[in-house]
Design an enzyme around this catalytic site. Structure first.
Site, mmCIF file in Angstrom:
data_model
loop_
_atom_site.group_PDB
_atom_site.id
_atom_site.type_symbol
_atom_site.label_atom_id
_atom_site.label_comp_id
_atom_site.label_asym_id
_atom_site.label_seq_id
_atom_site.Cartn_x
_atom_site.Cartn_y
_atom_site.Cartn_z
ATOM 1 N N GLN A 119 0.762 -1.237 0.054
ATOM 2 C CA GLN A 119 -0.062 -0.066 -0.122
ATOM 3 C C GLN A 119 0.760 1.325 -0.051
ATOM 4 O O GLN A 119 0.426 2.217 -0.761
ATOM 5 C CB GLN A 119 -0.809 0.047 1.237
ATOM 6 C CG GLN A 119 -1.965 -0.878 1.390
ATOM 7 C CD GLN A 119 -2.673 -1.160 -0.023
ATOM 8 O OE1 GLN A 119 -3.330 -0.197 -0.556
ATOM 9 N NE2 GLN A 119 -2.527 -2.202 -0.889
ATOM 10 N N HIS B 180 1.786 2.926 -3.364
ATOM 11 C CA HIS B 180 0.878 3.706 -3.968
ATOM 12 C C HIS B 180 1.003 5.173 -4.141
ATOM 13 O O HIS B 180 0.968 5.808 -5.266
ATOM 14 C CB HIS B 180 -0.544 3.446 -3.651
ATOM 15 C CG HIS B 180 -1.341 2.240 -3.928
ATOM 16 N ND1 HIS B 180 -1.910 2.228 -5.348
ATOM 17 C CD2 HIS B 180 -1.892 1.081 -3.379
ATOM 18 C CE1 HIS B 180 -2.173 0.901 -5.613
ATOM 19 N NE2 HIS B 180 -2.274 0.353 -4.336
ATOM 20 N N GLU C 214 -9.324 0.429 5.059
ATOM 21 C CA GLU C 214 -9.623 0.135 3.806
ATOM 22 C C GLU C 214 -9.374 -1.530 3.629
ATOM 23 O O GLU C 214 -10.411 -2.318 3.202
ATOM 24 C CB GLU C 214 -9.093 0.781 2.693
ATOM 25 C CG GLU C 214 -9.259 0.448 1.455
ATOM 26 C CD GLU C 214 -8.302 1.231 0.374
ATOM 27 O OE1 GLU C 214 -8.762 1.172 -0.840
ATOM 28 O OE2 GLU C 214 -7.236 1.710 0.726
ATOM 29 N N HIS C 215 -8.236 -1.705 4.011
ATOM 30 C CA HIS C 215 -7.810 -3.185 3.665
ATOM 31 C C HIS C 215 -7.260 -3.453 5.146
ATOM 32 O O HIS C 215 -6.406 -2.990 5.894
ATOM 33 C CB HIS C 215 -6.641 -3.293 2.969
ATOM 34 C CG HIS C 215 -6.587 -2.853 1.535
ATOM 35 N ND1 HIS C 215 -6.386 -1.647 1.018
ATOM 36 C CD2 HIS C 215 -7.239 -3.400 0.183
ATOM 37 C CE1 HIS C 215 -6.585 -1.332 -0.176
ATOM 38 N NE2 HIS C 215 -7.224 -2.445 -0.620
ATOM 39 N N ASP D 57 -6.694 -7.181 -4.747
ATOM 40 C CA ASP D 57 -6.654 -6.175 -5.757
ATOM 41 C C ASP D 57 -6.735 -6.595 -7.198
ATOM 42 O O ASP D 57 -7.158 -5.656 -7.949
ATOM 43 C CB ASP D 57 -5.182 -5.497 -5.610
ATOM 44 C CG ASP D 57 -5.128 -4.362 -4.578
ATOM 45 O OD1 ASP D 57 -5.977 -4.137 -4.036
ATOM 46 O OD2 ASP D 57 -3.921 -3.925 -4.261
ATOM 47 N N HIS E 178 -55.189 13.424 1.641
ATOM 48 C CA HIS E 178 -54.648 11.928 1.866
ATOM 49 C C HIS E 178 -55.471 11.238 2.460
ATOM 50 O O HIS E 178 -55.743 9.662 2.138
ATOM 51 C CB HIS E 178 -53.271 11.953 2.657
ATOM 52 C CG HIS E 178 -52.113 12.519 2.005
ATOM 53 N ND1 HIS E 178 -51.938 13.611 1.449
ATOM 54 C CD2 HIS E 178 -51.223 11.779 1.492
ATOM 55 C CE1 HIS E 178 -50.546 13.931 0.830
ATOM 56 N NE2 HIS E 178 -50.068 12.715 0.997
#
Length: 447
Positions: A268, A271, A336-337, A370, A429
Site C-alpha cells: 500500500q 501507491h 480500507e484493507h 486487488d 390523503h
C-alpha cells in the site's frame, strides 16, 4: 545516501498513545480552493459547449489534437486488437481474473440483488423490484498510472447487474494508449470507450455532449481534479465514492514470516506518499523483526522512495497488549484493507466490525484482492468503512417498492392511513384512503 523507512513505533501502554496515534492517522480531505475553482469552470464549460470544450481541454492537458470527439473513441475492433496483441500470459491472467471477479459478483447479485415480494394475510402484495441502471460511466486512470484491474472491478459488476451501456473514459497523454487497459475493457464488456480524462471527462459523462452520452452513475478512481469533479456532479448523476489515500492495517500474532508482513505494508505504501500502512501486534520482538525486514527489503523495491516517504510520514508499528485490543483499535480505524495474519484468523474475525475488505490468514495477501481473488477492490477509505461498503452489483442497481393492496387490505390500511393523515392535517390523503372503504365516513375537518 541510502533510503530508509522507519515507521513510528507506538505502544498502547503509553500514556500518550491516543494522542500520538491520532496525529499519525490525521489526513485532511480539505479541498484545494484553486482546484475546486478550476474544476467548476471546466464543468460549466463542458455543460455549455459539449464536444468543443472536451476537445479543447484534451488538447491542452493531454496534448491530443483531434477535430472531432469521434476521433477519440476507441472502437470494439481496437479493443479486441489490443487484447490479441498482448502476450498470451497477460491474456490468460486477464481472463482468469475477470472470471473470478464475475463469479463473485454473480453470487453477490443472487444474494442481495434480486427482486422479491410476498403476500400478506389479507392478500396484499408487498415487495421490492430491483432494476439495473440504464447507462454508467467508468473512469480509468491513464498514462503512467494505468490500472487494467480497475477496468475489471468497475465494468464487470455493472455488466453482471445488467447495465445496458458501460461507457469508459481513459486519458491517454500524448496518445499513449495502455494495451492492458484496452484489453481489459474488451474482456470486461465495455460498450464504448473514449480517450479523454480529467474533469472534462467527468463533465461529459455527467451532462452528456454531442458525442459522449449522459450516464446515470460514474465510478472509478482519479486524481484530485477527477475527485473534485465527481463531488460536484453528484446529484446530477450518482457516484461511487470519494476515495482518500490507500490504507492497509495488519493484525499479526507473530506467526507469519516477517518478510511477508513487511511486503504487505509496502504494497500500500508504494501507491502514494500519503498512503498509510499500520501493523498491530502484541509481540514486541516480532515487531522488531518486521522493522528489520523493512530495512533489508526496501532497497530492492523500484518504488522505494515513495514507500519510504509513506512509511516515514504515516506508517506505524504498534505494540498492543493483546489481539483483542488490536481488534478494538482496528474497529476504531475502520481501514480500507484489513489483514488478519494469524494462526487462527477465524477466532478474530467475529470481533472485526469495520473494514472495507478483510483478508484472513497468512496466505491471503491484500494484493490478491486487488487483482484476482474475486471481491471488488474499490473500497471505502479514511474511516468511511464505518458506514460504506465495497463497490458491488448493488451500486449499479436501483430498487423500487412494490405495493398491490387487495380490497380486503384496503379496509384495514385505509383506516390506519386516514387516522394518521387527519392527524397531520392532510385531508386529501385521508380521503383518498377512505373512498376505498366499504362504508365511507364523512370527511373530518382540521383539528
Amino acid at each position: 545516501m541510502p533510503i530508509t523507512a522507519t515507521a513510528v513505533r507506538l505502544s498502547t501502554a503509553s500514556s500518550t498513545f491516543e494522542a500520538d496515534f491520532k496525529a499519525r492517522l490525521h489526513w485532511s480531505a480539505a479541498a484545494d480552493a484553486a482546484i475546486e475553482q478550476r474544476v467548476a469552470d471546466i464543468l460549466l464549460d463542458v455543460q455549455h459547449r459539449g464536444d468543443a470544450a472536451v476537445l479543447e481541454y484534451t488538447q491542452r492537458f493531454d496534448a491530443l489534437n483531434a477535430v472531432t470527439l469521434a476521433e477519440l473513441e476507441l472502437t470494439q475492433a481496437e479493443l479486441k486488437a489490443a487484447f490479441e496483441a498482448i502476450p498470451a500470459v497477460q491474456r490468460e491472467a486477464l481472463q482468469a481474473a475477470a472470471a473470478r471477479v464475475r463469479s463473485y459478483h454473480e453470487a453477490q447479485k443472487k444474494a442481495c440483488g434480486e427482486s422479491w415480494s410476498y403476500v400478506d394475510a389479507d392478500g396484499t402484495l408487498l415487495g421490492q423490484k430491483v432494476t439495473p441502471l440504464d447507462r454508467v460511466g467508468i473512469y480509468v486512470p491513464g498514462g503512467k498510472a494505468a490500472y487494467p484491474s480497475s477496468v475489471l472491478m468497475n465494468a464487470i459488476p455493472a455488466h453482471v447487474a445488467g447495465v445496458g451501456e458501460i461507457i469508459m473514459v481513459v486519458p491517454t497523454p500524448k496518445g499513449e494508449k495502455n494495451a492492458l487497459v484496452l484489453a481489459a475493457a474488451y474482456v470486461a464488456g465495455v460498450t464504448r470507450a473514449f480517450t479523454v480524462g480529467g474533469a472534462q471527462a467527468v463533465a461529459a459523462l455527467a451532462y452528456g455532449t454531442q458525442t459522449i452520452p449522459k450516464v446515470d452513475k460514474i465510478t472509478g478512481p482519479g486524481n484530485a481534479y477527477v475527485a473534485a469533479a465527481k463531488r460536484r456532479v453528484f446529484g446530477t448523476v450518482g457516484i461511487d465514492m470519494i476515495a482518500g489515500p490507500s490504507e492497509i492495517l495488519v493484525l499479526a500474532d507473530g506467526s507469519t514470516p516477517p518478510d511477508w508482513v513487511a511486503m504487505d505494508l509496502f504494497s500500500q505504501a508504494e501507491h502514494d506518499e500519503l498512503a498509510q500502512s499500520i501493523l498491530l501486534c502484541p509481540d514486541l520482538a516480532y515487531i522488531e523483526l518486521v522493522q528489520q525486514s523493512i530495512n533489508r527489503l526496501l532497497p530492492d523495491m523500484p518504488r522505494r522512495e515513495i514507500i519510504a516517504k509513506s512509511l516515514n510520514g504515516r506508517g506505524a508499528l504498534i505494540h498492543t497488549r493483546d489481539m483483542d485490543e488490536a481488534c478494538a483499535i482496528s474497529n476504531a480505524i475502520a481501514p480500507e484493507h484489513l489483514e488478519v495474519s494469524s494462526r487462527d484468523p477465524q477466532r478474530w474475525e467475529p470481533l472485526l466490525k469495520h473494514a472495507g475488505a478483510i483478508f484472513l490468514g497468512a496466505y491471503t495477501s491484500e494484493s490478491l484482492g486487488d487483482y484476482c481473488a474475486g471481491p471488488n477492490h474499490v473500497l471505502p477509505t479514511s474511516g468511511t468503512a464505518r458506514f460504506s461498503s465495497p463497490l458491488g452489483v448493488y451500486d449499479f442497481q436501483k430498487r423500487s417498492s412494490l405495493i398491490e393492496v387487495s380490497e380486503a387490505g384496503a379496509q384495514t390500511l385505509g383506516l390506519i392511513a386516514a387516522e394518521l393523515a387527519y392527524g397531520e392535517g392532510l385531508q386529501a390523503h385521508a380521503r383518498a384512503a377512505e373512498l376505498r372503504l366499504a362504508t365511507v365516513p364523512p370527511m373530518r375537518m382540521n383539528p
